[in-house]
Design a protein around this motif. Structure first.
Motif, PDB file in Angstrom:
ATOM      1  N   ILE A  41       0.839  -1.201   0.000  1.00  0.00           N
ATOM      2  CA  ILE A  41       0.000   0.000   0.000  1.00  0.00           C
ATOM      3  C   ILE A  41       0.873   1.250   0.000  1.00  0.00           C
ATOM      4  O   ILE A  41       0.661   2.181  -0.789  1.00  0.00           O
ATOM      5  N   ILE A  42       1.865   1.277   0.885  1.00  0.00           N
ATOM      6  CA  ILE A  42       2.738   2.452   0.971  1.00  0.00           C
ATOM      7  C   ILE A  42       3.486   2.653  -0.338  1.00  0.00           C
ATOM      8  O   ILE A  42       3.607   3.783  -0.833  1.00  0.00           O
ATOM      9  N   SER A  43       3.973   1.578  -0.942  1.00  0.00           N
ATOM     10  CA  SER A  43       4.681   1.680  -2.220  1.00  0.00           C
ATOM     11  C   SER A  43       3.768   2.213  -3.321  1.00  0.00           C
ATOM     12  O   SER A  43       4.183   3.039  -4.148  1.00  0.00           O
ATOM     13  N   SER A  44       2.527   1.747  -3.355  1.00  0.00           N
ATOM     14  CA  SER A  44       1.582   2.199  -4.378  1.00  0.00           C
ATOM     15  C   SER A  44       1.273   3.684  -4.238  1.00  0.00           C
ATOM     16  O   SER A  44       1.204   4.419  -5.231  1.00  0.00           O
ATOM     17  N   ARG A  74      10.987   5.438   4.296  1.00  0.00           N
ATOM     18  CA  ARG A  74      11.823   5.085   3.149  1.00  0.00           C
ATOM     19  C   ARG A  74      11.115   5.301   1.808  1.00  0.00           C
ATOM     20  O   ARG A  74      11.488   4.722   0.795  1.00  0.00           O
ATOM     21  N   THR A  75      10.089   6.125   1.797  1.00  0.00           N
ATOM     22  CA  THR A  75       9.417   6.420   0.535  1.00  0.00           C
ATOM     23  C   THR A  75      10.210   7.451  -0.265  1.00  0.00           C
ATOM     24  O   THR A  75      10.884   8.312   0.293  1.00  0.00           O
ATOM     25  N   ARG A  80       2.837  11.191   3.113  1.00  0.00           N
ATOM     26  CA  ARG A  80       2.470  11.873   4.352  1.00  0.00           C
ATOM     27  C   ARG A  80       1.232  11.255   5.000  1.00  0.00           C
ATOM     28  O   ARG A  80       0.323  10.786   4.310  1.00  0.00           O
ATOM     29  N   ILE A  81       1.203  11.294   6.302  1.00  0.00           N
ATOM     30  CA  ILE A  81      -0.022  10.996   7.049  1.00  0.00           C
ATOM     31  C   ILE A  81      -0.900  12.244   7.007  1.00  0.00           C
ATOM     32  O   ILE A  81      -0.434  13.340   7.314  1.00  0.00           O
ATOM     33  N   LEU A 273       9.626  14.594   8.013  1.00  0.00           N
ATOM     34  CA  LEU A 273       8.265  14.894   8.446  1.00  0.00           C
ATOM     35  C   LEU A 273       7.336  13.822   7.897  1.00  0.00           C
ATOM     36  O   LEU A 273       7.250  13.637   6.678  1.00  0.00           O
ATOM     37  N   LEU A 274       6.669  13.091   8.783  1.00  0.00           N
ATOM     38  CA  LEU A 274       5.765  12.026   8.349  1.00  0.00           C
ATOM     39  C   LEU A 274       4.346  12.516   8.117  1.00  0.00           C
ATOM     40  O   LEU A 274       3.564  11.852   7.434  1.00  0.00           O
ATOM     41  N   GLY A 275       4.010  13.670   8.674  1.00  0.00           N
ATOM     42  CA  GLY A 275       2.689  14.206   8.435  1.00  0.00           C
ATOM     43  C   GLY A 275       2.261  15.177   9.522  1.00  0.00           C
ATOM     44  O   GLY A 275       2.829  15.223  10.616  1.00  0.00           O
TER      45      GLY A 275
END
Length: 281
Positions: A41-44, A74-75, A80-81, A273-275
């Motif tokens: 999901i994260i990769s998509s 690692r994206t 982002r959240i 920053l993740l979100g």
């Protein structure tokens, strides 16, 4: 094409969170698709700007979902959240026969198995035999996959999932801690503007010296910022180096929050920053 991915298959707790997100964020025009791996999901989402995903990130009993936090940092395109959803978790045990005494093996997601460890031990004693636990990718997949096994297998999932796949419910509310909640997050390429009731999530590593983390936490204190969560994971780059994940009350666009994190950056060897997103009410 706008696509909404969730950690599935059908009947998962993540689907419940996704349904709440659809109503909360008006995502009705998205095509919905389940996926069996959080990393997929994260990769998509990372590769497709029109995709968003719903994935678990933290459980109130077992802590962070390692697969989620390890992949988010690692994206390539800074996924982002942008929203959190909190769902109460209540597990049940089900099988095909309806006979709990036949249970010799229990399948489920590793976190669900851990959340029901006390119940499984008690059931082993009642049945007079050791019950083996077998981890699978999700609680819903556990219930679904019972068709592939004999009557000695049972699954831990939500009661709704068990009924969805026509399983016999053997016991309900079997999680050891009854006040059990999981935090899910919606991920995409952007995050929303501040609402006044927000949270900012950041991942970072520090130089490997005494007091390095204290320096970071001191800056948060000096700016009167409440850190509501902290966790650490091996950085997977250098032995003994750890990645820290923190949630701070406030939005990164707020002057005080932004100033604090600008001061923190020089103390880090990696920062992301993740979100920044509204707290779930």
């Amino acid at each position: 094409m706008k696509k909404l991915l969730y950690f599935g298959p059908k009947g998962s707790y993540t689907q419940t969170a996704m349904n709440k997100a659809i109503e909360l964020l008006n995502l009705h025009d998205y095509d919905i698709e389940p996926a069996l791996r959080i990393t997929d999901i994260i990769s998509s989402v990372d590769e497709n700007p029109d995709y968003i995903g719903v994935i678990p990130i933290e459980n109130s009993i077992q802590g962070v979902v390692q697969e989620t936090v390890d992949k988010l940092v690692r994206t390539k395109n800074y996924v982002r959240i942008f929203q959190e959803i909190i769902i109460p978790i209540s597990h049940c045990l089900s099988n095909i026969s309806g006979d709990i005494e036949k249970t010799e093996k229990i399948i489920s997601h590793p976190q669900a198995l851990a959340q029901c460890a006390g119940y499984i031990r008690d059931l082993s004693k009642r049945n007079g035999k050791h019950i083996e636990v077998l981890p699978v990718t999700s609680t819903s997949f556990a219930a679904q996959s019972l068709d592939n096994y004999d009557e000695t297998y049972a699954a831990i999932s939500s009661e709704e999932t068990a009924k969805l796949y026509n399983r016999k419910v053997l016991a309900t509310q079997i999680n050891d801690e009854k006040d059990n909640k999981t935090r899910f997050v919606c991920i995409g390429r952007n995050y929303p503007s501040k609402t006044g009731n927000d949270m900012t999530s950041v991942a970072f590593t520090t130089v490997n010296r005494p007091g390095a983390l204290v320096d970071v936490l001191t800056i948060l204190k000096e700016h009167n910022l409440n850190m509501s969560h902290i966790d650490s994971r091996p950085s997977k780059k250098v032995l003994g180096e750890y990645m820290f994940y923190i949630d701070v009350d406030g939005h990164i666009e707020e002057e005080n929050v932004k100033a604090a994190f600008e001061k923190i950056k020089p103390y880090t060897t990696f920062y992301r920053l993740l979100g920044a997103y509204p707290k779930y009410v």
